[in-house]
Design a protein around this motif. Structure first.
Motif, PDB file in Angstrom:
ATOM      1  N   GLY A  54      15.115 -18.497 -19.148  1.00  0.00           N
ATOM      2  CA  GLY A  54      13.964 -17.675 -18.808  1.00  0.00           C
ATOM      3  C   GLY A  54      13.963 -17.352 -17.327  1.00  0.00           C
ATOM      4  O   GLY A  54      14.151 -18.233 -16.489  1.00  0.00           O
ATOM      5  N   ALA A  89       9.475 -20.289 -16.729  1.00  0.00           N
ATOM      6  CA  ALA A  89      10.842 -19.803 -16.543  1.00  0.00           C
ATOM      7  C   ALA A  89      11.741 -20.874 -15.937  1.00  0.00           C
ATOM      8  O   ALA A  89      11.278 -21.824 -15.305  1.00  0.00           O
ATOM      9  N   LEU A 141       9.816 -16.368 -22.650  1.00  0.00           N
ATOM     10  CA  LEU A 141      10.615 -17.020 -21.611  1.00  0.00           C
ATOM     11  C   LEU A 141      10.996 -18.432 -22.041  1.00  0.00           C
ATOM     12  O   LEU A 141      12.102 -18.907 -21.765  1.00  0.00           O
TER      13      LEU A 141
END
Length: 634
Positions: A545, A560, A539
């Motif tokens: 991500g 993320a 990610l």
């Protein structure tokens, strides 16, 4: 390890406190600005005092950063330009415009700092999960507790039930089921026996293991995951690097032109000092990037608000801007395309006296004593069928293979095919087992009196929206791939069902990162969506991500850039469309703002506008740009 944890804790606390201070200062500046604006109509003098306080409180941090950059690194950045533009506006009586510029700039800086603090916090949590000690095992059965940083390659370690594997190694004695979800993302525990590899971060099941160390703590899989996340966080995305370069050129250009305006009008054109200074201040106001700045922020905030109403959280404007430009999206399997929970798919009776319902009743009655995920799935399936479970006796767990128990005097054994002798499984049963395995299913056999009387198959269930999501993404021109740590057979079955053409299976976390880099080289901008700790390095390595927010791990969500709060994959095509629409609006806004600024600058050189006209034109363009950006709220 303690030093690493302490360093990250100190960094997290410092960034967190800085973010709170910046946010409080920005909000206070905004409140003072509003009060000053209301008072300016009737009480000009008190309003000026409030405007000055707003300037000092809201602009102190950014102005200090700009001055520090200038003094220490000899770099003039946008912080310094904002400071000069605000002072320039105030010097000719336009306090509100300068104060609004400071307020917006201070607020965006505070949000950036707070986001950084959250990422630092969860990286610290991941580091703290790693065990500090291990059980060193000697040939005479002696056990010594040592710190994992002192473990050397070739030493033997005892892994007790329920403990984390401290370093990478190979099993030399014992068998157990290991939960490797932190490493591979696979929800099902994996049976491990002698000669099998084990990785740091995996959770041992019910059995005891003796393992030989093959990598030190610094080079272990878990430690490499932490390093990959740290490296990715320290590297700026290409778009951010380009923006910073353009920022420096823009600032230098505006400052150079501002000095040139005064020099040309005062020295060459022989204007009076007041006239030359007046035109210079008008130029500084109309050349201020306020309209350009708001051409992006209202559109970003509107798009973020629109996304949040659909259950999508954007951590900043960068991923929202980038996701629409993604050429390929890489999906994790377990917990992303699937629910990450086993369900019973097939029940087959191999005995005339037992139908499928009786097979399920017996199996669930036995498995009700077990905490294994497969056992829970069988029991859950039985309860959904309203089956009343029977009482059992002499329950025994066969580590890594299955269970056995007695029901009304009859002994039953339940487990994977490896638990039973080959001659206990008929040719027809073996053929059916192979068919189920080819479909990515886990097979459990029920044995009575030495013969197999029932077969139960389980599989991770595919998310109901996955097939339509993949189809919609393909229509948008996005290439789809799957990256998973699961077995290739299971991965290919799931990929075929949801419509993914390209699959990479049995990948460790660092291999996922390598695959992300290869995809970027082949296709361009890459997005990655996952839910587990093992997905975090990928990610971070991806340009964008995305994490599943419902059942996703903390470190995946903090690593993320975008979070699907409700785990709804249908939002993926929506946010790509939203991103592309937002980018179109931003381009419209920037072109309009730049065109109008150029027109105002030219009009100022020709003395066709005065200061109020310049302010009205500049602020009018700012208002139009904001309204255009707010269209995304609909």
């Amino acid at each position: 390890m303690n030093k690493l944890v302490n360093d990250h804790l100190s960094s997290y606390k410092f960034i967190k406190n800085s973010g709170k201070i910046e946010l409080l200062a920005a909000l206070c500046a905004g409140v003072l600005l509003c009060i000053g604006w209301f008072l300016s109509m009737a009480y000009p003098t008190p309003s000026v005092i409030l405007f000055c306080m707003s300037y000092m409180i809201g602009g102190y941090i950014k102005a200090k950063e700009g001055i520090d950059q200038l003094l220490k690194e000899r770099v003039i950045d946008v912080n310094f330009l904002m400071f000069l533009a605000a002072i320039g506006a105030a010097s000719i009586g336009y306090w509100l415009e300068g104060g609004l510029l400071i307020f917006i700039f201070a607020l965006s800086g505070a949000m950036e700092t707070i986001t950084l603090a959250k990422s630092e916090r969860d990286l610290t949590k991941l580091i703290q999960m790693k065990p500090q000690f291990a059980h060193l095992y000697y040939s005479d059965d002696r056990i010594e507790n040592i710190r994992i940083k002192k473990i050397k390659i070739g030493q033997k370690l005892l892994i007790k039930p329920g403990e984390l594997i401290p370093v990478d190694g190979v099993i030399i004695k014992g068998s157990s089921d290991l939960n490797e979800s932190m490493i591979t993302g696979e929800s099902m525990p994996v049976d491990k026996k002698a000669k099998d590899l084990v990785f740091s971060g995996a959770m041992n099941g019910a059995g005891s293991l003796i393992m030989e160390v093959t990598a030190t703590a610094e080079n272990s899989m878990f430690n490499r995951m932490i390093q990959l996340i740290e490296q990715s966080k320290q590297s700026l995305p290409p778009s951010q690097q380009k923006l910073e370069k353009l920022e420096r050129y823009y600032v230098k250009g505006v400052l150079l032109l501002t000095a040139s305006v005064f020099s040309v009008t005062y020295w060459l054109l022989d204007w009076s000092f007041f006239s030359a200074f007046y035109r210079t201040m008008v130029f500084l106001v109309v050349a201020s990037p306020c309209a350009i700045v708001v051409s992006i922020m209202p559109a970003l905030l509107s798009a973020m608000s629109s996304g949040s109403r659909k259950g999508v959280l954007f951590k900043s404007g960068i991923p929202l801007e980038s996701i629409g430009q993604a050429k390929v999206i890489a999906f994790d399997k377990t917990g992303t395309l699937t629910y990450g929970e086993a369900i019973v798919t097939d029940i087959k009776s191999c005995d005339r006296e037992l139908d499928s319902q009786k097979i399920l009743k017996i199996a669930a009655s036995i498995e009700n004593r077990s905490e294994h995920p497969i056992a829970k799935a069988i029991v859950k399936h039985a309860r959904e069928k309203n089956i009343v479970l029977q009482s059992i006796h002499d329950f025994k767990s066969i580590v890594g293979h299955g269970v056995e128990a007695t029901i009304q005097g009859t002994k039953w054994k339940l487990g994977k095919p490896g638990l039973f002798h080959a001659d206990q499984i008929t040719h027809a049963q073996s053929k059916w087992i192979k068919q189920l395995n080819s479909k990515g299913k886990t097979v459990i056999l029920l044995e009575k009196n030495g013969g197999i009387v029932g077969i139960i198959a389980l599989r991770d269930s595919i998310r109901s929206e996955a097939i339509k999501t993949i189809a919609d993404l393909k229509q948008l021109g996005v290439h789809i791939v799957m990256l998973t740590g699961d077995h290739s057979i299971t991965a290919n079955v799931i990929a075929n069902e949801v419509g993914i053409d390209q699959t990479y299976a049995q990948l460790l976390p660092d291999e996922k990162v390598n695959r992300i880099q290869a995809l970027r080289h082949k296709y361009g901008r890459v997005a990655m969506i996952g839910d587990g700790v093992n997905d975090a390095p990928a990610l971070s390595a991806a340009d964008i991500g995305l994490a599943m927010g419902g059942k996703g791990t903390d470190i995946a969500m903090e690593t993320a850039d975008i979070i699907l709060i409700k785990d709804d994959l249908r939002r993926l095509p929506d946010i790509i469309r939203l991103s592309r629409k937002m980018n179109r609006i931003i381009r419209q806004n920037i072109l309009f703002a730049v065109f109008l600024i150029i027109m105002l600058i030219c009009a100022n050189f020709l003395q066709l506008i005065n200061l109020p006209t310049g302010v009205v034109g500049h602020e009018g363009s700012t208002l139009l740009v904001i309204l255009n950006g707010l269209r995304l709220l609909r």
